[in-house]
Design an enzyme around this catalytic site. Structure first.
Site, PDB file in Angstrom:
ATOM      1  N   PRO A   2       0.834  -1.214   0.000  1.00  0.00           N
ATOM      2  CA  PRO A   2       0.000   0.000   0.000  1.00  0.00           C
ATOM      3  C   PRO A   2       0.866   1.260   0.000  1.00  0.00           C
ATOM      4  O   PRO A   2       1.836   1.348   0.743  1.00  0.00           O
ATOM      5  CB  PRO A   2      -0.787  -0.104   1.313  1.00  0.00           C
ATOM      6  N   GLU A   3       0.509   2.207  -0.855  1.00  0.00           N
ATOM      7  CA  GLU A   3       1.207   3.488  -0.931  1.00  0.00           C
ATOM      8  C   GLU A   3       0.256   4.579  -0.420  1.00  0.00           C
ATOM      9  O   GLU A   3      -0.828   4.266   0.064  1.00  0.00           O
ATOM     10  CB  GLU A   3       1.649   3.757  -2.377  1.00  0.00           C
TER      11      GLU A   3
END
Ligand SMILES: [Zn+2]
Length: 272
Positions: A2-3
């Site tokens: 996840p960014e």
């Protein structure tokens, strides 16, 4: 992994369900999550406390608690939160309204750390540069960070102290938007390229947030839905498919050990 857009989506779905609620029961099931601190010690510190706010900094989520403690969560590769029971649960939070929130993590690289609220800012500032969607992330800042690095520009963009929250997907998307080759030495970019890159980073992240992040394998939002950003990728994961701007097949390479996608025509190796 996840960014920023994925973590921001998670934050925005958790905040209205968690803020103002009390943690009536905290069960931590995996000692890796809290090590070197004992998992029972962490659970005990959290139990009975109330959640004031759910915040994000870079790729970190912070639950700020009434007692002055904060729970800092990094999802790493495969961490996620969900309101429905699921497999690979590593921790469970039960709230005073009956809500059950599970933390799921298949690969178990995620971390939970309890800090004093007063320590939180210093801790996060040491690990994260400016928030890319805030006013503190300027073209001048980005140019200054790139000018002192000979590493490939993509590798420098993945340094969280340069741009907080950017990861492999959104770095590729931003470089394509800016028409900058990912392997160019960072210090070789000219002022016009830096200006385009600065704008492209923000645009790529904003698109990601609007689409509630991208779903590749493990990612789900806490409400259980999949993000839609994967349908918006211009280059990421698209080797051999036509560049949306010029039609040239997208190429794949590796930069700093990471799979990297770019358009050989729009993003020439020598700059423009
Ligand atoms: Zn192209």
């Amino acid at each position: 992994m996840p960014e920023l857009p994925e973590v921001e989506t998670i934050r925005s779905q958790l905040a209205p369900r968690l803020a103002g609620r009390t943690l009536v029961r905290v069960e931590i099931l995996d000692p890796r999550l809290t090590r070197p601190i004992d998992l029972f010690e962490v659970a005990e510190a959290l139990e009975g406390d109330s959640i004031l706010a759910v915040e994000r900094r870079g790729k970190y989520l912070a639950l700020r608690l009434e007692s002055g403690l904060a729970l800092l969560v990094h999802l790493r590769m495969t961490g996620s939160f969900g309101f429905e029971p699921t497999s690979h649960e590593r921790a469970v939070l039960e709230l005073d309204d009956g809500t059950r929130l599970a933390y799921r993590d298949v690969r178990r690289f995620g971390t939970w750390l309890v800090l004093e609220d007063a320590e939180l800012g210093t801790y996060l500032a040491g690990k994260n540069g400016p928030e890319p969607l805030s006013a503190s992330f300027t073209g001048g800042w980005l140019g200054g960070r790139l000018a002192v690095r000979r590493a490939p520009v993509k590798a420098v963009l993945l340094d969280q102290r340069v741009v907080a929250g950017l990861g492999n997907i959104y770095a590729d998307e931003a470089l394509w938007r800016a028409r900058v080759n990912p392997e160019r030495p960072a210090r070789d970019l000219d002022a016009e390229e830096i200006r385009r890159l600065h704008r492209a980073i923000r645009a790529a992240l904003r698109t990601g947030i609007e689409r509630q992040g991208s779903t590749l394998s493990q990612y789900r939002t806490p409400e259980g839905s999949r993000g839609g950003m994967q349908d918006e990728f211009r280059v990421y994961g698209r080797d051999g498919l036509p560049c949306p701007r010029c039609g040239t097949p997208i190429a794949k390479t590796r930069v700093g050990g990471r799979g990297t996608w770019y358009c050989p025509r729009c993003q020439p190796a020598t700059g423009d």
